[in-house]
Design a protein around this motif. Sequence first.
Motif, PDB file in Angstrom:
ATOM      1  N   PHE A  70       0.841  -1.200   0.000  1.00 55.44           N
ATOM      2  CA  PHE A  70       0.000   0.000   0.000  1.00 55.44           C
ATOM      3  C   PHE A  70       0.875   1.248   0.000  1.00 55.44           C
ATOM      4  O   PHE A  70       0.604   2.211  -0.731  1.00 55.44           O
ATOM      5  N   GLU A  71       1.939   1.217   0.791  1.00 56.47           N
ATOM      6  CA  GLU A  71       2.860   2.355   0.838  1.00 56.47           C
ATOM      7  C   GLU A  71       3.472   2.621  -0.534  1.00 56.47           C
ATOM      8  O   GLU A  71       3.544   3.762  -1.003  1.00 56.47           O
ATOM      9  N   GLY A  72       3.907   1.543  -1.214  1.00 59.03           N
ATOM     10  CA  GLY A  72       4.505   1.722  -2.533  1.00 59.03           C
ATOM     11  C   GLY A  72       3.523   2.262  -3.546  1.00 59.03           C
ATOM     12  O   GLY A  72       3.849   3.168  -4.337  1.00 59.03           O
ATOM     13  N   SER A  73       2.294   1.767  -3.539  1.00 59.70           N
ATOM     14  CA  SER A  73       1.301   2.203  -4.523  1.00 59.70           C
ATOM     15  C   SER A  73       0.805   3.617  -4.244  1.00 59.70           C
ATOM     16  O   SER A  73       0.291   4.295  -5.130  1.00 59.70           O
ATOM     17  N   LEU A  74       0.995   4.095  -3.010  1.00 54.83           N
ATOM     18  CA  LEU A  74       0.578   5.455  -2.658  1.00 54.83           C
ATOM     19  C   LEU A  74       1.408   6.510  -3.383  1.00 54.83           C
ATOM     20  O   LEU A  74       1.038   7.671  -3.435  1.00 54.83           O
ATOM     21  N   GLU A 153      12.000   4.032 -11.280  1.00 51.90           N
ATOM     22  CA  GLU A 153      11.905   2.584 -11.473  1.00 51.90           C
ATOM     23  C   GLU A 153      11.511   1.917 -10.155  1.00 51.90           C
ATOM     24  O   GLU A 153      10.630   1.052 -10.112  1.00 51.90           O
ATOM     25  N   GLY A 154      12.167   2.330  -9.065  1.00 50.89           N
ATOM     26  CA  GLY A 154      11.848   1.759  -7.759  1.00 50.89           C
ATOM     27  C   GLY A 154      10.416   2.021  -7.341  1.00 50.89           C
ATOM     28  O   GLY A 154       9.721   1.133  -6.844  1.00 50.89           O
ATOM     29  N   ILE A 155       9.942   3.256  -7.551  1.00 47.90           N
ATOM     30  CA  ILE A 155       8.592   3.630  -7.121  1.00 47.90           C
ATOM     31  C   ILE A 155       7.522   2.913  -7.938  1.00 47.90           C
ATOM     32  O   ILE A 155       6.539   2.389  -7.390  1.00 47.90           O
ATOM     33  N   ILE A 156       7.696   2.861  -9.263  1.00 43.10           N
ATOM     34  CA  ILE A 156       6.646   2.319 -10.135  1.00 43.10           C
ATOM     35  C   ILE A 156       6.603   0.794 -10.090  1.00 43.10           C
ATOM     36  O   ILE A 156       5.538   0.184 -10.000  1.00 43.10           O
ATOM     37  N   VAL A 157       7.784   0.161 -10.149  1.00 34.43           N
ATOM     38  CA  VAL A 157       7.813  -1.300 -10.229  1.00 34.43           C
ATOM     39  C   VAL A 157       7.519  -1.944  -8.870  1.00 34.43           C
ATOM     40  O   VAL A 157       7.067  -3.088  -8.806  1.00 34.43           O
ATOM     41  N   ASP A 158       7.735  -1.199  -7.788  1.00 34.39           N
ATOM     42  CA  ASP A 158       7.593  -1.727  -6.431  1.00 34.39           C
ATOM     43  C   ASP A 158       6.289  -2.513  -6.211  1.00 34.39           C
ATOM     44  O   ASP A 158       6.321  -3.662  -5.778  1.00 34.39           O
ATOM     45  N   PRO A 159       5.110  -1.935  -6.499  1.00 30.53           N
ATOM     46  CA  PRO A 159       3.882  -2.707  -6.239  1.00 30.53           C
ATOM     47  C   PRO A 159       3.566  -3.764  -7.287  1.00 30.53           C
ATOM     48  O   PRO A 159       2.769  -4.668  -7.034  1.00 30.53           O
ATOM     49  N   PHE A 160       4.188  -3.660  -8.472  1.00 26.21           N
ATOM     50  CA  PHE A 160       3.798  -4.564  -9.554  1.00 26.21           C
ATOM     51  C   PHE A 160       4.535  -5.902  -9.539  1.00 26.21           C
ATOM     52  O   PHE A 160       4.071  -6.874 -10.135  1.00 26.21           O
ATOM     53  N   GLY A 161       5.682  -5.962  -8.868  1.00 27.66           N
ATOM     54  CA  GLY A 161       6.389  -7.232  -8.778  1.00 27.66           C
ATOM     55  C   GLY A 161       5.565  -8.291  -8.074  1.00 27.66           C
ATOM     56  O   GLY A 161       5.464  -9.437  -8.519  1.00 27.66           O
ATOM     57  N   ALA A 162       4.970  -7.894  -6.938  1.00 29.46           N
ATOM     58  CA  ALA A 162       4.137  -8.830  -6.178  1.00 29.46           C
ATOM     59  C   ALA A 162       2.915  -9.256  -6.984  1.00 29.46           C
ATOM     60  O   ALA A 162       2.510 -10.425  -6.950  1.00 29.46           O
TER      61      ALA A 162
END
Length: 614
Positions: A70-74, A153-162
């Motif tokens: 949730f934090e990453g997608s925020l 890259e870190g912010i955008i890809v963070d929630p999508f890996g899971a």
Amino acid sequence: MDSLLLILMLIAVLGVGSQWVAWKFQLPAIVVMSIAGLLAGPIFGLMNPEEAFGDLYRPFISIAVAIILFEGSLNLNFKEVRGLGKPVFRIVTWGAFLAWILGSLTAHYIAGLSLAVSFVIGGIFIVTGPTVILPLLRQSKLKPTPAKILKWEGIIVDPFGALLALFAFEIILFLSADGRDATALLYFFLASLFAVVLGIVFGKVTGWMFESGHLPEFLKSPAVFVAVTTCFIIADEVKHETGLLAVTAMGMTLANLGISSIKDMRHFKENISILLVSTVFILLTASLTRDTLIDVFRPEIIGYVLLMLFIVRPLSIFLSTVKSGLSLREKTLVGWIAPRGIVALTVASYFATILADEGFEGASLVTPLTFALVFSTVVVHGFSIGWFAKKLDLSSEGSPGVLIVGSNRFTNSIAKVMKELDIPAVVVDSSWDRLNRARKEGIQHNHCEILSEQTEYTMDFTPYDYLLAATEYDSYNALVCSTFLPEFGRKHVFRLPKQGDSGDHIVDIDHTIGGKEVFVPAEGLEELKYKLKSGYVLRKTTLTDKYSFADYKNDRDDETILLFILKQSKQIEFFAEDMEATSSAGDTIVSMTPPSKEFNKIQEKLEEKRNGKS
């Protein structure tokens, strides 16, 4: 250790203590937390959280993963993502896809995992989370282009890996299981659709309650926490694992509503999420067994890590950025830096148990493989990013920089002196008229409203370690300092002294609000500007073994205003309230000197020249 209370205490102390040690000594936090967890768990056997927590262990980890996602997608505001340029877009789309395919094939053919398990963890390992990459960027001070690419890259890809791992798991589960028909897969996609809708509804309701004033300030952080956990659990009860999708949708919805209270949710992230990251990492590493640690050194796992470092990551970056405008040096640096962090470890641990329960071959190797990759990338990239960036000439070397808010005669003068001392300094103002003088004098400047949310995405804050609020309004200076305290730290945020008969007539400001006052005994901006107009000059004095700081203080005019000290180490010490200034040979003191003393010095030099000629 048998007492559950003692174990809880030790987990909290080790987690937060590791974060403090990492901050204090400029180390990657994940490395310190890993060492602390391993020492307390498998090495000295002080605790085994998985055994101590029993049936509560997995639900706790699941909720922690949900909150971290949730934090990453925020952070995913589509308006900001649109303007990031071709290289970032290519890397977060084609680059991520290539990294998934190549990483999965490497896990299968090198580490010996089954294809099913490989494609699940391959999705997880595309993540280079902001909790790891952002501290590294601040520490290494990269130039804007590579810093921007790695950050986003870190912010955008963070929630999508899971989420990629989740969809890969369900599809592979359907393809590999006997007796399953299309109904099971259809049910998963319907449940996923329900999870997305649920997350959007929770996001909109939460945003509406924040904006409409239906929640008091003291309940906002607890309300977000309860909303995230409720959203996750409802979706997960409908179909296991879809809870991750629901909280991601909730965070993205809140990020794109355009509500003013988004800052409050970022406070939630800073407080609750950091605590969770710390405790979960200790939980996971302390629960590892000695056999798992021994597995880390298996040849196939070492080979997998080496290929991920030297082949998979560079190849995915080079292929995805063909004709993107990036130079070879920039591609090389971005292709090298890819530290995996807390999201990769927690989500991989989450799926390791699920894969083992389903009986997939190689599931037992997921945890040692993940730990080996996370620890190796954080250590190798964390300690090499600065050196490698300098070798490639992609590092903004020099002194820590100063962000000066407000363009006027005084701030332009101080920025000019900083430029002469090779201190990166930028003057920021929302008025082109006020910035005109800075532009004419060749001072680096930026036209923006520093308190605007957009500034965070349009301006690179990486080179700047200090902030000086120096506008004519005391209340605005205090507000700017309060806003940037979490980012710069209380010791690095300063404002001009309150003004007597001008400005906005603030008599007193609470000592907890804003930064420290500097340049006392001057009474605010108007007095500083008046002094410059009446002939005061900014003077640089370098101390030597024969001319100490004590000598300087004895010699200086009583009306001299001390501004800052540039240390030999390139650190800056502003003369602030309650500051005990210390200085040594090689340090440079910058001050505002009265015209009389400066005039006398000029006269003395002229007299010496005349006597020399005669």
